[in-house]
Scaffold this active site. Structure first.
Site, short mmCIF file in Angstrom:
data_model
loop_
_atom_site.label_atom_id
_atom_site.label_comp_id
_atom_site.label_asym_id
_atom_site.label_seq_id
_atom_site.Cartn_x
_atom_site.Cartn_y
_atom_site.Cartn_z
N ASP A 24 4.88 2.30 -9.60
CA ASP A 24 3.83 3.19 -9.09
C ASP A 24 4.35 4.44 -8.38
O ASP A 24 3.78 4.87 -7.36
CB ASP A 24 2.88 2.42 -8.16
CG ASP A 24 2.21 1.24 -8.86
OD1 ASP A 24 2.41 1.08 -10.08
OD2 ASP A 24 1.50 0.47 -8.19
N LYS A 129 -1.28 -0.53 -14.85
CA LYS A 129 -1.65 -1.84 -14.32
C LYS A 129 -2.87 -1.70 -13.40
O LYS A 129 -2.89 -0.86 -12.50
CB LYS A 129 -0.47 -2.47 -13.58
CG LYS A 129 0.03 -1.73 -12.36
CD LYS A 129 1.20 -2.49 -11.76
CE LYS A 129 1.57 -2.11 -10.37
NZ LYS A 129 0.58 -1.73 -9.41
N THR A 158 4.18 0.52 -2.98
CA THR A 158 4.75 0.38 -1.65
C THR A 158 5.42 -0.99 -1.57
O THR A 158 5.01 -1.92 -2.26
CB THR A 158 3.69 0.51 -0.52
OG1 THR A 158 2.69 -0.50 -0.67
CG2 THR A 158 3.05 1.88 -0.55
N CYS A 162 2.49 -3.38 -3.91
CA CYS A 162 2.69 -3.56 -5.35
C CYS A 162 4.10 -4.01 -5.71
O CYS A 162 4.30 -4.73 -6.70
CB CYS A 162 2.30 -2.29 -6.09
SG CYS A 162 0.52 -2.01 -6.04
N1 TIU Z 1 1.23 0.66 -5.51
C1 TIU Z 1 0.75 0.12 -4.38
O1 TIU Z 1 1.48 -0.40 -3.56
N2 TIU Z 1 -0.63 0.24 -4.16
C2 TIU Z 1 -1.21 0.29 -2.92
O2 TIU Z 1 -2.42 0.39 -2.79
N3 TIU Z 1 -0.37 0.29 -1.85
C3 TIU Z 1 -0.68 0.46 -0.54
O3 TIU Z 1 0.22 0.31 0.29
N4 TIU Z 1 -1.90 0.79 -0.20
#
Ligand code: TIU
Length: 223
Positions: A24, A129, A158, A162
């Site tokens: 991500d 995803k 993060t 994720c």
């Molecule tokens: N990709 C991911 O971690 N999505 C989130 O929403 N992370 C947050 O820390 N909010």
């Protein structure tokens, strides 16, 4: 190949059976105006991992390893975004709402693109995803199995959301995963630190962690 400095102990892998997975690294999380900021976070923290991640990606490409990029992305009709996700928290904009970089977390919108510095190239897998974990509703497990992948190197954001979810899903499916410590970040430094600890605790209960320099050294030593 062996990463001697991995925690809690050395990590062994072969490039041909290993994928580098970048979770991500999309504008929604790293640039102002995206989902990360609408949740109330300071997104500037996440930008700091881009140079190290770029270096790891370049070295991995040079070694000929498979690269997987994921994006947290929903269909335009939000049929893959359950109310339990869309209505969570009190964001200034919800998933699907129109933001400064297009509709928040919707596939194809400007904010949903991987940042330029880490843009995918031909031959790399790009996985949209709808969940936090990379295996939920994606078909990625089959794509990795077809390619004989058994080991996964992780970076991305993060750390505790994720990335950690994907590493846990990967462990349940039989992959040996290692998280590159300086190629992942959280909006909450304490959560990143705790996540690294919990991944490698209890004899690598979820997987390993290592600084990206240790991966680069292993790749250099092999050539
Ligand atoms: N990709 C991911 O971690 N999505 C989130 O929403 N992370 C947050 O820390 N909010």
């Amino acid at each position: 190949m062996r990463i001697e400095q991995a925690n809690p102990f050395a990590y062994e892998f072969e490039v041909q059976n290993t994928a580098l997975v970048l979770i991500d690294m999309q504008r929604d999380f790293i640039e102002p105006g995206g989902f990360g900021e609408t949740l109330g976070n300071d997104v500037s923290l996440l930008e700091a991992i881009v140079p190290a991640t770029q270096a790891a990606l370049a070295a991995w490409r040079k070694a000929g390893g498979l690269v997987v990029h994921t994006r947290e992305a929903h269909k335009a009709d939000l049929s893959d975004c359950p109310p339990a996700k869309r209505n969570r928290g009190n964001p200034s904009l919800r998933i699907g709402d129109e933001g400064p970089m297009g509709r928040i977390l919707v596939a194809g919108e400007p904010g949903n693109q991987i940042i330029d510095a880490l843009a995918p190239v031909d031959g790399e897998l790009v996985i949209d995803k709808p969940g936090k974990g990379m295996f939920h509703a994606t078909g990625l497990h089959e794509l990795l199995q077809q390619r004989g992948i058994t080991h996964l190197l992780f970076g991305g954001v993060t750390t505790e959301v994720c990335v950690q979810t994907s590493m846990r899903e990967a462990n349940d499916r039989g992959y040996d995963g290692l998280l590159l410590e300086d190629c992942t970040e959280s909006y909450f430094p304490a959560f990143k630190a705790a996540t690294l600890d919990m991944i490698r605790a209890q004899g690598a209960i979820v997987g390993w962690t290592a600084p990206s320099a240790a991966l680069l050294a292993a790749l250099n030593n092999a050539t």
